[in-house]
Write an enzyme that holds these catalytic residues in place. Structure first.
Site, PDB file in Angstrom:
ATOM      1  N   ASN A  11     -18.907-119.413-101.970  1.00 52.23           N
ATOM      2  CA  ASN A  11     -20.041-119.048-103.512  1.00 52.23           C
ATOM      3  C   ASN A  11     -21.537-119.625-103.090  1.00 52.23           C
ATOM      4  O   ASN A  11     -21.775-120.596-102.660  1.00 52.23           O
ATOM      5  CB  ASN A  11     -19.595-120.285-104.749  1.00 52.23           C
ATOM      6  CG  ASN A  11     -20.351-119.457-105.733  1.00 52.23           C
ATOM      7  OD1 ASN A  11     -21.323-118.625-105.766  1.00 52.23           O
ATOM      8  ND2 ASN A  11     -20.223-120.755-106.821  1.00 52.23           N
ATOM      9  N   TRP A  12     -22.522-118.559-102.709  1.00 49.24           N
ATOM     10  CA  TRP A  12     -23.881-118.283-102.367  1.00 49.24           C
ATOM     11  C   TRP A  12     -24.252-118.915-103.640  1.00 49.24           C
ATOM     12  O   TRP A  12     -25.309-119.515-102.739  1.00 49.24           O
ATOM     13  CB  TRP A  12     -23.482-117.685-101.367  1.00 49.24           C
ATOM     14  CG  TRP A  12     -24.053-116.943-100.236  1.00 49.24           C
ATOM     15  CD1 TRP A  12     -22.434-117.834 -99.262  1.00 49.24           C
ATOM     16  CD2 TRP A  12     -23.815-116.252 -99.039  1.00 49.24           C
ATOM     17  NE1 TRP A  12     -22.564-117.807 -97.856  1.00 49.24           N
ATOM     18  CE2 TRP A  12     -22.763-116.746 -98.017  1.00 49.24           C
ATOM     19  CE3 TRP A  12     -24.558-115.123 -99.000  1.00 49.24           C
ATOM     20  CZ2 TRP A  12     -23.337-115.350 -96.452  1.00 49.24           C
ATOM     21  CZ3 TRP A  12     -24.982-114.139 -97.667  1.00 49.24           C
ATOM     22  CH2 TRP A  12     -24.143-114.586 -97.041  1.00 49.24           C
ATOM     23  N   LYS A  13     -23.485-118.459-103.971  1.00 50.08           N
ATOM     24  CA  LYS A  13     -24.379-118.960-105.528  1.00 50.08           C
ATOM     25  C   LYS A  13     -25.788-118.566-105.284  1.00 50.08           C
ATOM     26  O   LYS A  13     -26.456-117.452-104.875  1.00 50.08           O
ATOM     27  CB  LYS A  13     -24.912-120.623-105.463  1.00 50.08           C
ATOM     28  CG  LYS A  13     -23.603-121.699-105.798  1.00 50.08           C
ATOM     29  CD  LYS A  13     -23.147-123.404-106.908  1.00 50.08           C
ATOM     30  CE  LYS A  13     -21.601-123.477-105.963  1.00 50.08           C
ATOM     31  NZ  LYS A  13     -21.687-124.866-106.587  1.00 50.08           N
ATOM     32  N   HIS A  98     -17.522-120.091-114.149  1.00 49.52           N
ATOM     33  CA  HIS A  98     -18.153-120.797-113.615  1.00 49.52           C
ATOM     34  C   HIS A  98     -19.451-122.058-113.854  1.00 49.52           C
ATOM     35  O   HIS A  98     -20.180-122.012-115.450  1.00 49.52           O
ATOM     36  CB  HIS A  98     -19.303-120.697-112.080  1.00 49.52           C
ATOM     37  CG  HIS A  98     -18.975-121.809-111.199  1.00 49.52           C
ATOM     38  ND1 HIS A  98     -19.931-122.815-111.227  1.00 49.52           N
ATOM     39  CD2 HIS A  98     -18.624-121.325-110.038  1.00 49.52           C
ATOM     40  CE1 HIS A  98     -20.616-123.857-110.990  1.00 49.52           C
ATOM     41  NE2 HIS A  98     -19.198-123.155-109.585  1.00 49.52           N
ATOM     42  N   GLU A 170     -12.227-126.866-110.808  1.00 46.21           N
ATOM     43  CA  GLU A 170     -13.422-127.382-109.969  1.00 46.21           C
ATOM     44  C   GLU A 170     -13.758-128.326-111.420  1.00 46.21           C
ATOM     45  O   GLU A 170     -14.714-127.910-112.412  1.00 46.21           O
ATOM     46  CB  GLU A 170     -14.101-126.220-109.873  1.00 46.21           C
ATOM     47  CG  GLU A 170     -14.311-124.952-109.149  1.00 46.21           C
ATOM     48  CD  GLU A 170     -15.443-124.038-108.828  1.00 46.21           C
ATOM     49  OE1 GLU A 170     -15.478-123.986-107.925  1.00 46.21           O
ATOM     50  OE2 GLU A 170     -16.308-123.584-109.560  1.00 46.21           O
ATOM     51  N   GLY A 176     -20.458-130.070-105.674  1.00 45.87           N
ATOM     52  CA  GLY A 176     -21.712-130.284-104.772  1.00 45.87           C
ATOM     53  C   GLY A 176     -21.864-132.443-104.787  1.00 45.87           C
ATOM     54  O   GLY A 176     -22.475-132.468-104.659  1.00 45.87           O
TER      55      GLY A 176
HETATM   56  P1  PGA Z   1     -19.605-127.125-103.818  1.00 47.98           P
HETATM   57  O1  PGA Z   1     -19.759-126.029-105.410  1.00 47.98           O
HETATM   58  O2  PGA Z   1     -18.661-126.803-102.790  1.00 47.98           O
HETATM   59  O3  PGA Z   1     -21.109-126.591-103.309  1.00 47.98           O
HETATM   60  O4  PGA Z   1     -19.118-128.265-104.138  1.00 47.98           O
HETATM   61  C1  PGA Z   1     -18.385-124.983-105.693  1.00 47.98           C
HETATM   62  C2  PGA Z   1     -18.598-124.384-106.606  1.00 47.98           C
HETATM   63  O5  PGA Z   1     -19.398-124.542-108.051  1.00 47.98           O
HETATM   64  O6  PGA Z   1     -17.906-122.841-106.599  1.00 47.98           O
END
Ligand code: PGA
Length: 249
Positions: A11-13, A98, A170, A176
């Site tokens: 997930n590159w956000k 999400h 999640e 994060g």
């Molecule tokens: P992260 O994010 O690996 O940076 O904790 C995961 C996500 O939000 O899908």
């Protein structure tokens, strides 16, 4: 020996701009394609880069996912991207619900359920994200929260035997961060999800994923968890060396 059916969803956000995402693919396309010959990898760029990256990876085994979609079939919905367009672009997965989108856009369970239906219509696997906040976790409400999030979404799904959905657990407090859920706690949460899916949508194939702080140093914890079918990787997935280590660990 790595498990070849384990799913890695990057997930590159909004970490990379359009040019940076294109450059990432240009630099790593070959080793990424090689990695994807034996492992299931899904790259989820932001909307701007989706089409260009799908085009670049077209003749590889790397799958493409979107980070969200519209809850509407089509119409006057400024700024939204249709599930039908994702299909046309070549996406086979799409995140919905999400926590970062729930927070930014005050997304409701009803909206997430509508998106799920539109994605299934397009034969795109929805990755339905759920997870409790730190506050709820501290108050021992983790199980109740995920039950409340998941039940209305699963209840709305039609009894369609062949469909596959992914559910991403999640915990917000792990996203994060370097704080991971304990194995025992994670087991309880994943059992709750499995129980609900078995009760409400027994004919569906449900893929169970974990996301939140997964990286190249802790990935084995998740790969060794027999309840998990894969991981959602945010920050670490934008660094190809880290992604490669995660897949090969
Ligand atoms: P992260 O994010 O690996 O940076 O904790 C995961 C996500 O939000 O899908």
């Amino acid at each position: 020996m790595s498990n070849t059916s384990f799913l890695y969803v990057a997930n590159w956000k909004a970490y990379l701009s359009f040019e940076q995402a294109k450059e990432w693919i240009a630099n790593h396309k070959q080793p990424l394609a090689t990695l994807a010959k034996d492992h299931q990898i899904v790259i989820c760029p932001s909307f701007d880069a989706l089409s260009a990256i799908a085009h670049e990876l077209k003749n590889t085994n790397v799958a493409i996912g979107a980070q969200d979609c519209s809850a509407h079939k089509a119409g006057a919905f400024t700024g939204q991207v249709l599930a039908a367009s994702l299909k046309e672009i070549g996406c086979t997965y799409c995140f919905i619900g999400h926590s970062e989108i729930r927070r930014e856009y005050k997304e409701t369970d009803k909206t997430i359920a509508a998106k799920t239906l539109l994605l299934l219509e397009q034969e795109i696997t929805p990755i339905i994200c759920i997870g409790e906040s730190k506050e709820d976790y501290d108050q021992n409400l983790s199980i109740q929260v995920i039950e409340q999030q998941l039940t209305p979404i699963l209840t709305i799904l039609p009894a369609k035997k062949s469909a596959t959905i992914a559910i991403g657990y999640e915990p917000l407090w792990a996203i994060g961060s370097t704080t991971l859920p304990s194995t025992e706690f994670l087991k309880k949460q994943l059992f709750t999800i499995k129980r609900l899916a078995n009760q409400i949508i027994p004919s569906y194939k449900t893929i169970l994923l974990y996301g939140g702080g997964a990286n190249e140093t802790n990935i084995r914890t998740f790969k060794d968890n027999p309840l998990l079918d894969g991981v959602l990787i945010g920050g670490a997935s934008t660094d190809f060396q880290k992604l490669q280590k995660i897949v090969l660990s």
